[in-house]
Each structure stands twice: as structure tokens, then as C-alpha cells.
Write an enzyme that holds these catalytic residues in place. Structure first.
Site, PDB file in Angstrom:
ATOM      1  N   GLU A   1       0.411  -3.874  -6.289  1.00  0.00           N
ATOM      2  CA  GLU A   1       0.549  -5.328  -6.117  1.00  0.00           C
ATOM      3  C   GLU A   1       1.435  -5.899  -7.224  1.00  0.00           C
ATOM      4  OE1 GLU A   1      -0.565  -7.403  -3.862  1.00  0.00           O
ATOM      5  OE2 GLU A   1      -2.265  -6.449  -2.829  1.00  0.00           O
TER       6      GLU A   1
ATOM      7  N   ASP B   1       4.364  -9.149   3.429  1.00  0.00           N
ATOM      8  CA  ASP B   1       4.842  -9.045   2.052  1.00  0.00           C
ATOM      9  C   ASP B   1       5.466  -7.671   1.786  1.00  0.00           C
ATOM     10  OD1 ASP B   1       2.246  -7.596   0.259  1.00  0.00           O
ATOM     11  OD2 ASP B   1       1.928  -8.191   2.318  1.00  0.00           O
TER      12      ASP B   1
ATOM     13  N   HIS C   1       4.531  -3.590   2.227  1.00  0.00           N
ATOM     14  CA  HIS C   1       3.376  -3.805   3.097  1.00  0.00           C
ATOM     15  C   HIS C   1       3.852  -4.220   4.489  1.00  0.00           C
ATOM     16  CE1 HIS C   1      -0.994  -5.608   3.219  1.00  0.00           C
ATOM     17  NE2 HIS C   1      -0.815  -4.627   4.073  1.00  0.00           N
TER      18      HIS C   1
END
Length: 602
Positions: A302, A362, A345
Site C-alpha cells: 500500500e 487503484d 490492484h
């Protein structure tokens, strides 16, 4: 104070960023090279038109104002585990914390300049950054030395040890570029030592990143129920590294990842300084991608940021930390450094036709894939030809627009449903049309938007191809190039003067029958499942391949399924079959076809 601000603005207009940095460094006793090195990591010396970064930072010194951080929580919805055999019951996350860093206000106190001037004026912004660095050096009790090496401690205080190490890497390499406000800036290579260590850490990272170990929750919640990841007792196969953005602030991450009823991922990278925190061991399975097959064979990272809000931007520090980490992990697990294995993603396939519309978007079109791969030492490139003439078996192209100058139209930055145009900025995607004309309709994605046409929303990738993705060439017409995309010819503008794709080599597949089925998971045949492990249905996705179409081939693998339904890792079972699959680039997402249904073209 207003007269002082006017004087600063006048001085800024008189010279470029190099002169402004030299003046700020001299005023506060900071080596010019150190100030430029820090600014390069925080913004690549760009001003971004006064827009804040994803973490609320302004200007070339990324002075942070918490009030500028877009509101929003972490973006996971649905079932990030993506396993029909054990659907995840996910708790709603707590509201994200506001960032604590207030370097803009602190710089205002140190310089006496108003915050608004520090936000919008380049020279003032550089002065604010120099004042902050000098203040950190004084707090250490160290002199304002002209030797850059004497500033490593202050840089560590200013951000963290990994950031300080990376500043010295920039000084060793040198840098130079023309910024977004037209300034030509040069940082000559400086013979400084390489700082490689950042103290002892339990995290799996290159030593120079000085990663933090911030473990995710692994708790039993009831009979047969546990969270928030799966631990394995043996080394697993890793085929993918998945790039996400958080849609929230870094300060909200500890609360989220330590919630056993929430999702998990392996690493988070902070925007303002590239700080890396690890949450799940790389040999364990995190619940991040929404597809269990991909989860079981991937590492999820992330990045603090927002796909679209306000047209915010990512820092060089984040890109460099992520590139160092991904390169390290790819080497450890043998993951190829290409866009078929280092995926967003938004490139993860749905598991069934029902899940495809809800799969995530994303990191979106504003993630600079070309810059990212260049930092990993694996630049996106083709076979040396910029054109795309000719077509036929074995011919393909790689999407690769110039990020800085390629500024396609998007909507949805103000809100997901807004039709207002986003502010122009660099992007990594090209729009795909049904015909070789800019006024032609966009191609449709029957799975992503069933019964509805594609849109220009930043959240809608139904008609987009992105930097690094390789597609089979389907035709050319003047400045336009066609690729095979979701069972149709899709056209994008590819002028010779500013090409958005390059010719490429690589294997393709073509169907040997009409109506070849496509899958989002490479699961084994029924006969491979042992007693006690439930067979996983082969659910085709809402796409069909026909004779005469071609798609790029990334890898061939045998079907497998990890049956993980116990808190005790010893009870997990990996089912391995003989059924062979090819991973292809079908649309914006990667997908799988059975090897027996297609012919491979080298």
C-alpha cells in the site's frame, strides 16, 4: 509582514529554483547540495501548481499542512480475501487519524513568513525547508557545517533514517531536470559515503530502508474464524507484487492493520518521506487483492495516497522506497520486473462474473509506472522501434506515453460521480476508442460496466491501457494504433512525433476455437482435490475470445489452490493439478485461459 512577503515574491520571479535554493541554503547555513537532495526526494523540485501532495505537502520542500489532506478512509470494501470457500466478514474501519506533521506551520514560525506565502511561493518554500533542516541540526547540538556528511543525523530527525540514506544516494548519483515551472536545476554528483543501515529491525527489507515492523493482527475470533491474514508453514510461490494506494493517511494505518476483523497487506509506504512499515511476513498470505488465487501468490504494498482526489501527487521519496523494496522482493522470490508481474490492484482479475464490477481501480492513471520501473533499473522499453507499422502473428506493442507531457482528459477528481474535468496533469494511461478517431466512442467492458458504456472517469478503466502493459497489435491507421482488447479492436492515438507505445517482442496466444472461455483464477481440475477439500468451481468471466484474435502471454502455470481455513497453519492444504493455464493481458486486467484452448506464437 506583507511587505516582506512581496519582497520574497519579487525575488522568486527574478531567478530560477537553483538560485532560490542557493540563497535559502546560504541564509540558513545548510549545504546547497543537501537542500537540493531533500527537495528532489520530496518533489523532484516541482511546485505542482500550488496543489498539495497526497499527504498535504506544498511546494518543492513539501511543507505539510494537515488541513490540505483529503478526507477519506481506507478503500477496502467487499471481500478482499476473495475466497468463496471462506468469505470474509469485514468490520467497518475506524475513521482515519489526521496527520500529526505540521511542517508548514513550523516553517512559518522559523522564517516569519505567512503560511500562504510558504504554500504558493517557490523561494519562500525553499527558505522554509532550509530553516527546518537548520533547526534539526541545532537541536542535535551540531554545528551548521558545510560538509554534507555532517547532516545525516539532522536528516534522520527531519524524516527517518531511510530518508536520510536516500538523500545521500541522490547526492552520490547527482540529478538534473527541468521542473514544471521551467527552472533548469542541476545537482552535481558528490563523493559522499553510502549509508546502508538504519538500525536493527524485524522487517524484511533492504537495510538502507530502515523499515518498521508494525505487525498485523493474527487472532482467533471464534470457531473456524480468525483474522486478518493466513500464516503458512512452508515457503510459497510468489508470482505478483501488487501496487495499491491507501485512500487514507498513513496515521490511520496502525489502527486498521491491527484490527483482526479488517483486511491486511504486507507493507505500507508513507508519502512524505518514503518510510516503510511491514505488517505481514512475505511468506504469509495477506488479504488485499480481492482474488484468493492472486492473494495466495502475491505480496501487497500500500502507498499512502488517493487515486483521484484533487489531482494530488506522489513524492519521489515514496517512488524510490517502493522501487527499492519491490526490486528486493522480486529478487528474493524470482518475480520478473515487468507489468505482467508487478501489477496494480486495478490489474487484478475478478473471481467470477458477479465480482468483476466491484474490483478495485487503484493506484489509477496518475501512478507513474515508467518512472517506477526506471527506478528499479528495469525501464519500460520495446525492441527499439517507436512505430507500430505492420501486424500479424508475433507482433505486439507496449504502452509507454511520456508521463509529464501526456495529459489525457479525466473526470471524477472532485467526486466519484462528478462530470467536472480534472485539472490537467501527467498520466500513464491512453484512452481506447472503437475507431481511429478522437471523437469515436470508447470501447466497452461488458464485465466492468455491464449494460453501460465506458466513461472518462478516473475511476473507470474500462477503456484504458497503461504504461508497461503489452498488447497484441491489431492494426494501424495514420497516427492511430489498434490492439486486441477484451475481444475487440481498440484504437489509441500514437503519433510518431510523441509516441504513446513502442514495438515489442514477446509470445502471444490465439484461440484455436471460437468462444474460448476466460478465467480470473488458475484453479486445478476436480480430480486433483483430495478428500476433505472442497472443489473450487471454474467460473468463467463475461468475456469470450474468438479465432483471429491475439493476446500477449506472460506466463504458463499449472492450476493450484490453497485451502486455508484454519487458525493452525499445519492444517492448510495446497492442491496442485495438471491443468495448464496461460496468463494473458486481455483488457486492463490480467486473466487466464486454458492452454488447450489456444495456440502459442513465439
Amino acid at each position: 509582514m506583507l511587505l516582506w512577503a512581496a519582497a520574497v515574491l519579487a525575488a522568486s520571479a527574478a531567478g530560477g529554483l537553483q538560485d532560490d535554493a542557493r540563497a535559502a541554503a546560504a541564509e540558513y547555513g545548510v549545504p546547497e547540495s543537501v537542500l537540493l537532495g531533500v527537495s528532489y526526494l520530496e518533489s523532484r523540485w516541482d511546485s505542482h501548481g500550488g496543489r498539495p501532495s497526497v499527504s498535504g505537502g506544498y511546494g518543492p520542500m513539501h511543507l505539510v499542512d494537515a488541513a490540505a489532506v483529503p478526507k477519506g478512509g481506507h478503500h477496502h470494501v467487499g471481500d478482499p480475501r476473495g475466497d468463496g470457500a471462506r468469505p470474509m466478514r469485514m468490520a467497518a474501519p475506524l475513521p482515519p487519524a489526521r496527520p500529526a506533521e505540521q511542517t508548514l506551520q513550523r516553517a512559518a514560525r522559523l522564517t516569519g513568513l505567512p503560511p500562504d506565502v510558504l504554500r504558493r511561493d517557490r523561494a519562500a518554500n525553499l527558505r522554509g525547508g532550509a530553516a527546518l533542516l537548520a533547526d534539526e541540526q541545532r537541536r542535535l547540538g551540531a554545528p551548521l557545517s558545510s560538509d554534507p556528511v555532517a547532516w545525516h543525523g539532522a536528516l534522520t530527525r527531519y524524516a527517518n533514517a531511510g530518508f536520510a540514506n536516500e538523500v545521500f544516494e541522490v547526492l552520490r548519483e547527482g540529478a538534473g531536470r527541468r521542473t514544471d515551472d521551467g527552472s533548469l536545476v542541476r545537482l552535481p554528483a558528490t563523493p559522499v559515503p553510502a549509508f546502508r543501515t538504519g538500525g536493527a529491525t524485524a522487517a524484511e527489507c533492504p537495510s538502507e530502508l530502515a523499515c518498521e515492523w508494525m505487525p498485523a493482527a493474527y487472532e482467533r475470533l471464534g470457531k473456524g474464524d480468525y483474522g486478518n491474514h493466513d500464516r503458512l508453514g512452508s515457503k510459497r510461490r510468489v508470482d505478483y507484487i501488487v501496487i495499491h494506494d491507501t485512500e487514507g493517511t498513513f496515521r490511520g494505518i496502525p489502527t486498521l492493520v491491527k484490527n483482526p476483523r479488517y483486511v491486511s497487506w504486507h507493507y505500507t509506504i508513507r508519502s512524505r518521506d518514503g518510510h516503510v512499515a511491514q505488517h505481514v511476513r512475505t511468506n504469509d498470505v495477506a488479504w488485499h487483492a480481492g482474488n484468493w488465487d492472486v492473494n495466495s501468490r502475491s505480496i501487497g504494498i500500500e502507498h499512502e495516497g488517493y487515486l483521484a482526489k484533487g489531482g494530488t501527487w506522489y513524492t519521489e521519496a515514496m517512488y524510490r522506497s517502493s522501487a527499492d523494496l519491490v526490486r528486493h522482493l522480486a529478487d528474493k522470490y524470482g518475480v520478473p520486473l515487468d507489468r505482467a508481474h508487478i501489477i496494480g490492484h486495478d490489474n487484478v482479475p475478478g473471481t467470477t462474473a458477479k465480482t468483476v464490477p466491484g474490483m478495485h481501480e487503484d493506484p489509477g492513471p496518475y501512478w507513474d509506472w515508467a518512472r517506477f520501473f526506471a527506478l528499479m533499473g528495469a525501464p519500460i522499453q520495446g525492441d527499439g522501434e517507436s512505430g507500430s507499422e505492420g501486424e500479424g502473428e508475433g507482433t505486439s506493442v507496449i504502452i509507454n506515453p511520456d508521463y509529464a507531457t501526456h495529459q489525457p482528459t479525466f473526470t471524477g477528481c472532485v467526486s466519484k460521480t462528478s462530470a467536472k474535468l480534472c485539472k490537467p496533469q501527467g498520466a500513464a494511461s491512453v484512452w481506447l476508442h472503437t475507431e481511429p478517431r478522437s471523437d469515436a466512442a470508447l470501447v466497452d467492458d461488458a464485465g466492468k460496466r455491464p449494460g453501460a458504456g465506458s466513461t472518462f472517469s478516473v475511476y473507470d478503466h474500462s477503456a484504458r491501457a497503461t504504461a508497461g502493459q503489452r498488447y497484441a497489435l491489431a492494426g494501424t491507421s495514420g497516427e492511430w494504433t489498434a490492439i486486441w482488447y477484451l475481444g475487440q479492436k481498440a484504437w489509441f492515438q500514437n503519433p510518431p512525433s510523441s509516441p504513446t507505445a513502442v514495438r515489442a517482442n514477446g509470445p502471444l496466444v490465439t484461440p484455436i476455437t471460437d468462444k474460448v472461455k476466460v478465467y480470473g483464477r488458475a484453479y486445478p481440475e476436480r480430480s486433483a482435490y483430495p478428500s476433505g477439500v472442497r472443489y473450487q468451481e471454474h467460473a468463467p468471466l463475461p468475456y469470450t475470445l474468438r479465432k483471429g484474435q491475439y493476446y500477449s502471454l506472460a506466463q504458463t502455470l499449472k492450476g493450484s489452490y490453497l485451502a486455508a481455513g484454519s487458525y493452525n497453519p499445519a492444517k492448510h492444504v495446497t492442491v496442485r493439478g495438471k491443468l495448464r493455464y496461460h496468463q494473458i493481458q486481455l483488457g486492463h486486467r490480467v486473466m487466464f485461459v486454458r492452454a488447450d484452448d489456444v495456440r502459442v506464437i513465439s
